[in-house]
Design a protein around this motif. Sequence first.
Motif, PDB file in Angstrom:
ATOM      1  N   VAL A 240      14.688  -7.902  -1.455  1.00 24.16           N
ATOM      2  CA  VAL A 240      13.989  -6.988  -2.189  1.00 24.16           C
ATOM      3  C   VAL A 240      12.257  -6.944  -1.491  1.00 24.16           C
ATOM      4  CG1 VAL A 240      12.604  -6.666  -4.663  1.00 24.16           C
ATOM      5  CG2 VAL A 240      14.651  -7.721  -4.860  1.00 24.16           C
TER       6      VAL A 240
ATOM      7  N   THR B  10      17.627   1.704  -3.460  1.00 28.60           N
ATOM      8  CA  THR B  10      16.402   2.565  -4.631  1.00 28.60           C
ATOM      9  C   THR B  10      15.899   3.610  -3.269  1.00 28.60           C
ATOM     10  OG1 THR B  10      14.820   0.919  -3.615  1.00 28.60           O
ATOM     11  CG2 THR B  10      15.443   0.724  -5.210  1.00 28.60           C
TER      12      THR B  10
ATOM     13  N   ILE C 291      15.401   1.239 -10.600  1.00 30.48           N
ATOM     14  CA  ILE C 291      14.990  -0.772 -11.680  1.00 30.48           C
ATOM     15  C   ILE C 291      14.717  -0.047 -13.526  1.00 30.48           C
ATOM     16  CG2 ILE C 291      12.485  -1.504 -11.911  1.00 30.48           C
ATOM     17  CD1 ILE C 291      12.246  -1.297  -8.776  1.00 30.48           C
TER      18      ILE C 291
ATOM     19  N   PHE D 158      17.581  -4.341 -12.580  1.00 33.06           N
ATOM     20  CA  PHE D 158      17.759  -3.186 -11.481  1.00 33.06           C
ATOM     21  C   PHE D 158      19.293  -2.942 -11.402  1.00 33.06           C
ATOM     22  CE2 PHE D 158      18.087  -6.576  -8.753  1.00 33.06           C
ATOM     23  CZ  PHE D 158      19.007  -6.354  -8.051  1.00 33.06           C
TER      24      PHE D 158
ATOM     25  N   ILE E  64      14.717  -1.798  -2.952  1.00 33.74           N
ATOM     26  CA  ILE E  64      15.794  -2.412  -3.211  1.00 33.74           C
ATOM     27  C   ILE E  64      16.613  -2.025  -2.369  1.00 33.74           C
ATOM     28  CG2 ILE E  64      16.759  -4.067  -4.654  1.00 33.74           C
ATOM     29  CD1 ILE E  64      15.372  -3.882  -7.442  1.00 33.74           C
TER      30      ILE E  64
ATOM     31  N   LEU F 190       9.012  -5.486 -11.815  1.00 32.92           N
ATOM     32  CA  LEU F 190       9.775  -5.266 -10.196  1.00 32.92           C
ATOM     33  C   LEU F 190       8.535  -3.965 -10.441  1.00 32.92           C
ATOM     34  CD1 LEU F 190      13.640  -5.032 -11.293  1.00 32.92           C
ATOM     35  CD2 LEU F 190      11.630  -6.553  -9.661  1.00 32.92           C
TER      36      LEU F 190
ATOM     37  N   THR G   6       9.662  -2.605 -16.967  1.00 34.79           N
ATOM     38  CA  THR G   6       9.170  -3.326 -15.145  1.00 34.79           C
ATOM     39  C   THR G   6       9.651  -4.926 -15.399  1.00 34.79           C
ATOM     40  OG1 THR G   6       7.637  -3.019 -14.307  1.00 34.79           O
ATOM     41  CG2 THR G   6       8.589  -1.420 -13.929  1.00 34.79           C
TER      42      THR G   6
END
Length: 140
Positions: A115, A72, A79, A88, A54, A48, A83
């Motif tokens: 996403v 987000t 997240i 998430f 997202i 991510l 990553t």
Amino acid sequence: MPAASLDFTSTAVDPQGNPTPNNAEQGATFTRVFTLYTGALTDPPVDLANVTAIKMQVKNKVGGTLILEASTTNGRITIGSPTTLGQFTITIPETIMEAATPCSATHPHVYDIKVTFQDGSVLRYFEGFFEIKAGVTRDA
């Protein structure tokens, strides 16, 4: 890759047909952790680090009235770290859930999760039904 169907309802079932109640509740914090994979669940998770946003929206029907939004941008989606685990978390606070319009398992709301990546591509990873059970207790 088509979006995976994942229902948040009191009548949801797992791939083996076992009941797995997974609904949201009016007036209670909603928290779920998601993991994105590059393919099947046995494949590596999506890194991510290249994700710029997202977003999840819950509506009363496709193209209908917005009931809930987590992203987000508004801080309701975070997240995970590192990553490379592809995780998430969606957390919708009690105060937001309190104001959400309840629905039933027979007439649930709908949702999807999109996403956005640094290269501008947008993928819908999850979609399905989203039941919000009515709460009884109200804050004074």
